[in-house]
Motif scaffolding. Structure first.
Motif: not given
Length: 750
Positions: A4, A7, A11
């Motif tokens: 997480d 990411k 992102f």
């Protein structure tokens, strides 16, 4: 957890659609490319360390890895600078590899890296920057291609085509394709942002509409699960916290009434109560079914309406009683009385005979004034009770209005005779009533009509009773309806309409009758009103009474006074010194406008005091009114001569001589006509003349028709004489014709 975090790091704002999405996208691409480059060079570092064992390449890779990590660290706050340095580092590394490493494979990797820079530039910068890098890449492509073509044998051209394919694909094809994709994505993003703004505006508009419907409004699904409520609905339902409302059901808040379905929110209209307050009534109205299968419900607080409705239901009987019965006596009112009588008539139409009569308490105004309104109401109540006690169960009694009561009594053959019916009714009426221990003598007037003979319905009988009542008097209290009476009323009504028009259009004429002295010379005139209707003169006694009933005596008197003043003004200028007396009945002096007219006329024309006399008809009942006496004193002080007409025949004659400031006394024709044969009338006239002389009043005797009457009156000391013996009345125009010639013959009377 680690995934997480990675990411979130690589992102960035992947779901964001705001204006910062492009910068976030480029930062995410930059981090991914730097991380990918770090991975490649880290693998290369391991390869050079363990396989080749070349220290120089190891040191160069380590140095570049440190630079990449530094760029990755500064990418958050200096993304554009970091991107520029990253692209520049790729160019430098590719150039170094291309120039320093003679191996063909290394040279290919360097060229691939170099040809990939336009794609990286497009991802990190703009399309124009990518085009610039594309053009610059033609230089290494040309140099490398030329070198390869010179070093390769003539029959080996595969390396050249591979080099060309790689250059076209990486340097031109992929950057252009990616540019097109990015362009499409940007257009799509722009449209999505526009749609988002519009959707947001519509949502806000919907929110505003929903919140400001003016009524408490709910949104629920088909199962009754509440989705949304405006502030009015939340306040009405007593919902304080959003968490306690969202996802609850309609049944958690409202309970249906009148055996309504449990799915009451699906009905067009349903009556409910609040769960936590059953005294509050709520009406649920379904406005519409939305496209999503949801229900829009409007809530109306019907608690006050229910309370009013309950109150109206509780008072319905009371209102019904008030609508059909008199509040004081509890007798049937006019409509209910007529209804009851008509029912009785219809039930026994073939063998019923009866009488309808209206009772009016004669002296009630005096009783009201003497004892007050409350005690007067007690009189009405006691009368109604006494009347009902004396009537049979077959009789119907009701209160019409004021002091009028109506009775319908079935009759036998004996009482069909008017005399017997009068006796029967007289026996029913209480002669006396008790009021606070005092006995009051009662007096009545009645109008009576017979069923069958005078009418077939209660309304018709009552109307005829009213007609008969109009002709009842203090002496003849029982008045029976007959067709001649109705015809007379119709004639009087038509005559009153014509009289009203005649007064308004000044069609009432003035006639003058001379008043002479003992030598026969004209001393003054009496003005008499004459009305000719359709060529026939109407008796003054008739039309004056009609004018009084119509309340038009003040207007009639005003018209006559103005006409007389116009004539007297000319006489004054012509030195005609003959006064004219105008008769007033009392109603005129009660009128403020007419009294003000008299005061204004004599104030503007002081000579009127010698030319206009006012005769007051002493028989008028209003002559006893204190206001009349006050106004007559004012007129006398202003100079008018006041005469008492018809003396001895009216209200409190001797008292009038004290209260009225009169200086002329007129003896009525009823005392003159029996002269000289009737000695009693001679004595009355003689005493009247002596009374007037003692009060320093002039005496006028009217109705003189013979020489003997004139001679006797002169002998008794009468100052002025009037009657047919001297002259009959004649139109005013006779005295004003030819320049007032006839009036000028009497200009020097005094």
């Amino acid at each position: 957890m680690l995934i997480d975090s990675l990411k979130q790091y690589f992102f960035i704002d992947s779901d964001q659609t705001s204006g910062q999405s492009e910068a976030s996208f480029q930062l995410s691409i930059l981090r991914i490319l730097i991380a990918l480059t770090i991975s490649i060079f880290f693998i290369s570092e391991l390869h050079s360390l363990f396989i080749h064992g070349e220290l120089f390449f190891f040191e160069m890779n380590s140095l570049y890895l440190c630079a990449l990590f530094t760029l990755l660290y500064f990418s958050q706050n200096h993304s554009q600078t970091t991107a520029s340095l990253f692209v520049l580092s790729l160019v430098l590394v590719s150039g170094v590899m291309l120039l320093t490493n003679p191996e063909k494979e290394s040279e290919k990797y360097a060229l691939i890296a170099l040809y990939s820079i336009p794609l990286i530039t497009r991802l990190l910068f703009s399309f124009k920057a990518s085009l610039v890098v594309m053009v610059l890449n033609f230089v290494p492509f040309y140099l490398v291609t030329t070198q390869w073509l010179n070093s390769l044998p003539a029959n080996e051209s595969s390396s050249f085509y591979f080099q060309l394919l790689t250059f076209m694909t990486l340097n031109i094809g992929l950057p252009l394709a990616v540019s097109q994709i990015i362009h499409s994505l940007e257009n799509h993003s722009t449209r999505m942002r526009a749609l988002y703004r519009k959707l947001n505006e519509n949502y806000l508009l919907y929110e505003e509409f929903f919140e400001n419907t003016g009524t408490p409004t709910l949104l629920c699904d088909q199962r009754g699960v509440l989705i949304k409520a405006n502030q009015l609905a939340k306040k009405l339902l007593g919902q304080k916290h959003h968490s306690t409302f969202s996802g609850t059901r309609m049944g958690d808040w409202l309970s249906p009434l009148n055996n309504e379905s449990k799915l009451f929110w699906q009905s067009n209209k349903a009556e409910c109560t609040l769960k936590h307050n059953t005294d509050m009534h709520i009406q649920v109205r379904r406005a519409s079914l939305t496209n999503h299968g949801h229900y829009i419900l409007h809530l109306d607080n019907m608690t006050e309406f229910r309370a009013i409705q309950q109150q109206l239901e509780n008072t319905q009987q009371t209102n019904s009683r008030l609508a059909h019965f008199d509040l004081l006596t509890l007798l049937p009112n006019h409509l209910n009385f007529c209804r009851q009588v008509n029912i009785k008539i219809n039930e026994q139409e073939h063998h019923l005979t009866g009488a309808m009569f209206i009772i009016r308490i004669s002296q009630f105004k005096l009783l009201n004034k003497q004892y007050g309104k409350d005690n007067a109401n007690k009189i009405i109540l006691n009368f109604s009770k006494a009347l009902q006690n004396k009537l049979s169960d077959q009789a119907i009694v009701g209160r019409l209005r004021g002091v009028k009561f109506a009775c319908f009594v079935p009759l036998n053959q004996t009482h069909l005779i008017q005399k017997n019916l009068s006796a029967l009714i007289q026996s029913l009426l209480p002669a006396q009533l008790m009021l606070d221990g005092r006995r009051l003598n009662m007096d009545y007037q009645l109008g009576i009509s017979y069923y069958h003979t005078d009418g077939k319905t209660a309304e018709e009988l009552l109307e005829h009773c009213e007609m008969a009542l109009e002709y009842s008097t203090s002496t003849d209290k029982f008045s029976f309806y007959n067709h001649n009476l109705e015809s007379k009323l119709v004639r009087e009504h038509n005559l009153s309409l014509k009289l009203s028009a005649a007064i308004k259009h000044k069609k009432i004429d003035i006639w003058l009758q001379p008043q002479v002295n003992a030598s026969g010379e004209v001393r003054s005139f009496e003005a008499l009103a004459r009305w000719k209707n359709e060529g026939v003169f109407v008796s003054p006694m008739v039309f004056i009474k009609l004018a009084e009933d119509l309340g038009m005596l003040p207007l009639l008197a005003e018209n006559l006074v103005r006409e007389l003043v116009d004539t007297l003004s000319v006489w004054h200028q012509e030195h005609i010194k003959t006064p004219i007396a105008l008769n007033l009945a009392g109603q005129e002096l009660m009128n403020d406008a007419f009294f003000a007219l008299l005061m204004t006329l004599i104030a503007d024309n002081p000579w009127l005091s010698n030319m206009l006399e006012l005769e007051i008809t002493e028989t008028s009942s209003v002559m006893t009114h204190p206001l009349i006496h006050k106004r007559l004193r004012s007129l006398s002080q202003y100079g008018y001569a006041i005469a008492i007409d018809d003396f001895g025949t009216g209200q409190a004659s001797l008292g009038q001589l004290v209260d009225i400031p009169a200086n002329i006394l007129k003896i009525d024709r009823r005392f003159v006509s029996p002269l000289p044969q009737d000695q009693r009338h001679v004595d009355i006239v003689k005493s009247t003349i002596q009374l007037a002389n003692s009060l320093n009043m002039q005496v006028v005797a009217e109705g003189i028709e013979t020489k003997e009457q004139a001679t006797l009156l002169i002998a008794l000391g009468c100052h002025t004489l009037q009657g047919y013996y001297y002259s009959k009345p004649s139109p005013l125009s006779d005295w004003t014709a030819n320049g007032h010639e006839k009036a000028k013959q009497h200009r020097m009377v005094y």
